[in-house]
Motif scaffolding. Structure first.
Motif, PDB file in Angstrom:
ATOM      1  N   ARG A 245     -24.132 100.606  13.342  1.00 47.60           N
ATOM      2  CA  ARG A 245     -25.321 100.578  14.187  1.00 47.60           C
ATOM      3  C   ARG A 245     -25.525 101.930  14.874  1.00 47.60           C
ATOM      4  NH1 ARG A 245     -25.513  95.238  17.731  1.00 47.60           N
ATOM      5  NH2 ARG A 245     -27.442  94.896  16.597  1.00 47.60           N
TER       6      ARG A 245
ATOM      7  N   VAL B  53     -25.779 103.559  18.069  1.00 46.23           N
ATOM      8  CA  VAL B  53     -25.366 103.210  19.428  1.00 46.23           C
ATOM      9  C   VAL B  53     -25.154 104.483  20.238  1.00 46.23           C
ATOM     10  CG1 VAL B  53     -24.278 101.058  18.691  1.00 46.23           C
ATOM     11  CG2 VAL B  53     -22.918 103.162  18.778  1.00 46.23           C
TER      12      VAL B  53
ATOM     13  N   TYR C   9     -19.108  99.607  19.884  1.00 46.61           N
ATOM     14  CA  TYR C   9     -19.757 100.288  21.003  1.00 46.61           C
ATOM     15  C   TYR C   9     -19.057  99.840  22.285  1.00 46.61           C
ATOM     16  CZ  TYR C   9     -22.140  95.769  21.263  1.00 46.61           C
ATOM     17  OH  TYR C   9     -22.410  94.423  21.336  1.00 46.61           O
TER      18      TYR C   9
ATOM     19  N   ASP D 245     -25.520  99.371  22.742  1.00 50.90           N
ATOM     20  CA  ASP D 245     -26.280  98.980  21.550  1.00 50.90           C
ATOM     21  C   ASP D 245     -27.703  98.550  21.883  1.00 50.90           C
ATOM     22  OD1 ASP D 245     -25.691  96.535  22.766  1.00 50.90           O
ATOM     23  OD2 ASP D 245     -25.503  95.496  20.837  1.00 50.90           O
TER      24      ASP D 245
ATOM     25  N   TYR E 153     -31.043 102.526  27.600  1.00 52.43           N
ATOM     26  CA  TYR E 153     -29.685 102.940  27.945  1.00 52.43           C
ATOM     27  C   TYR E 153     -29.696 104.184  28.821  1.00 52.43           C
ATOM     28  CZ  TYR E 153     -24.875 104.604  27.373  1.00 52.43           C
ATOM     29  OH  TYR E 153     -23.605 105.063  27.604  1.00 52.43           O
TER      30      TYR E 153
ATOM     31  N   SER F 154     -19.690  95.197  16.288  1.00 55.58           N
ATOM     32  CA  SER F 154     -21.084  95.020  15.874  1.00 55.58           C
ATOM     33  C   SER F 154     -21.229  93.724  15.086  1.00 55.58           C
ATOM     34  CB  SER F 154     -21.505  96.201  14.994  1.00 55.58           C
ATOM     35  OG  SER F 154     -20.747  96.187  13.777  1.00 55.58           O
TER      36      SER F 154
END
Length: 317
Positions: A117, A119, A131, A221, A227, A245
């Motif tokens: 992913r 992240v 993550y 994520d 974020y 994940s």
């Protein structure tokens, strides 16, 4: 013309709940020389009725890459996926970490592929199968450690979130701030004066911004925009992880040759933009690719968190 099959119920003997779903097919005609059917279960990121075209794209890709007739099963719950794997209604499933753990434990399934992913770890945007998540407080908050938060107000994204609740609760147990009674689930209210399950990370952030809580969780994520907004306006008082994940889980009854073909096709996804976009629209908006793994490797930290906290997966369907 594409169509959906009728809703079918999956009764959960294990006491998880009841799941329903639909099958998506691209074929109106019955073919007596049909290829062997492989059923792929997906927990959608949208309503089942909204994902027909994306499901068809995935079907077509997998059928081109393998010698099988792919049917997509779209349940309304992760519990439905677990029971579909357990009772032979599905051969393969895309699942998040906690339901994947349940599939391994309750259905005897094998987790053999992990999602890579997009992240953010710390300040770095990267691509990983794991993550971290972070306890955050406002920049001007007088609180600097988890110990400072006793009797304060906390917001978590969801009681079913591995990164937003399970792993943070593991932290509280590991540090000795919360004690779990044998046979019971961890109780954050034994430490915090008020506990809010906000319904998502953005909602938890809104609760923190509006001073409705004193601390919340953010995970690497989520969207990079959210974020970085949270991290730029807060201070981190604790980091936890790595957090696994999503994964691809295979039924214990699946033919070994079929499994090998499906795995080969899936591991190619993300090597080009077209397959990356199929997965981003259908399963995960931050999908980059797939990587081989095992349940022991990928779910080790989650398993220890569940054992420490005693948390049980309970979802409304």
């Amino acid at each position: 013309m594409n169509k959906f099959y009728v809703l079918i119920p999956i009764i959960l003997i294990a006491g998880i709940g009841i799941g329903y779903g639909v099958f998506v097919t691209t074929d109106n005609n019955v073919d007596t020389t049909a290829k062997k059917v492989i059923t792929l279960a997906i927990q959608p990121t949208a309503q089942a009725s909204d994902i027909e075209s994306q499901a068809n794209e995935l079907e077509q890709y997998l059928e081109q890459e393998t010698d099988y007739d792919i049917q997509i099963y779209v349940p309304t719950s992760y519990a439905g996926v677990v029971e579909a794997l357990r009772f032979g209604k599905a051969d393969v499933a895309f699942m998040s970490a906690w339901p994947a753990y349940l599939a391994v434990e309750k259905a005897g399934a094998t987790l053999e592929i992990a999602e890579v992913r997009e992240v953010v770890i710390g300040d770095t945007l990267t691509a990983e199968t794991f993550y971290y998540s972070y306890w955050v407080v406002p920049k001007d908050s007088p609180y600097n450690t988890l110990e400072d938060l006793r009797g304060k107000r906390a917001a978590f994204s969801s009681p079913l979130s591995t990164s937003g609740y399970v792993t943070p609760m593991k932290t509280m147990v590991e540090t000795g701030l919360i004690t779990v009674e044998k046979g019971k689930e961890v109780d954050p209210k034994s430490y915090f004066s008020d506990v809010v399950f906000a319904g998502g990370y953005s909602q938890a952030w809104e609760a923190l911004k509006s001073n409705k809580v004193d601390v919340s969780i953010i995970a690497g994520d989520v969207s990079e925009k959210l974020y970085r907004e949270v991290r730029e306006n807060t201070k981190v008082i604790h980091e936890q992880g790595p957090i696994p994940s999503h994964g691809v889980v295979f039924s214990k009854e699946m033919d070994s040759n079929a499994k090998m073909e499906i795995k080969r096709a899936m591991l190619k996804m993300g090597n080009d933009d077209s397959t990356k976009q199929i997965m981003r629209k259908l399963v995960s908006a931050i999908f980059v690719g797939f990587e081989e793994t095992t349940a022991e490797k990928h779910l080790e930290n989650l398993q220890s968190a569940l054992e420490m906290t005693g948390l049980k997966y309970t979802e409304k369907v």
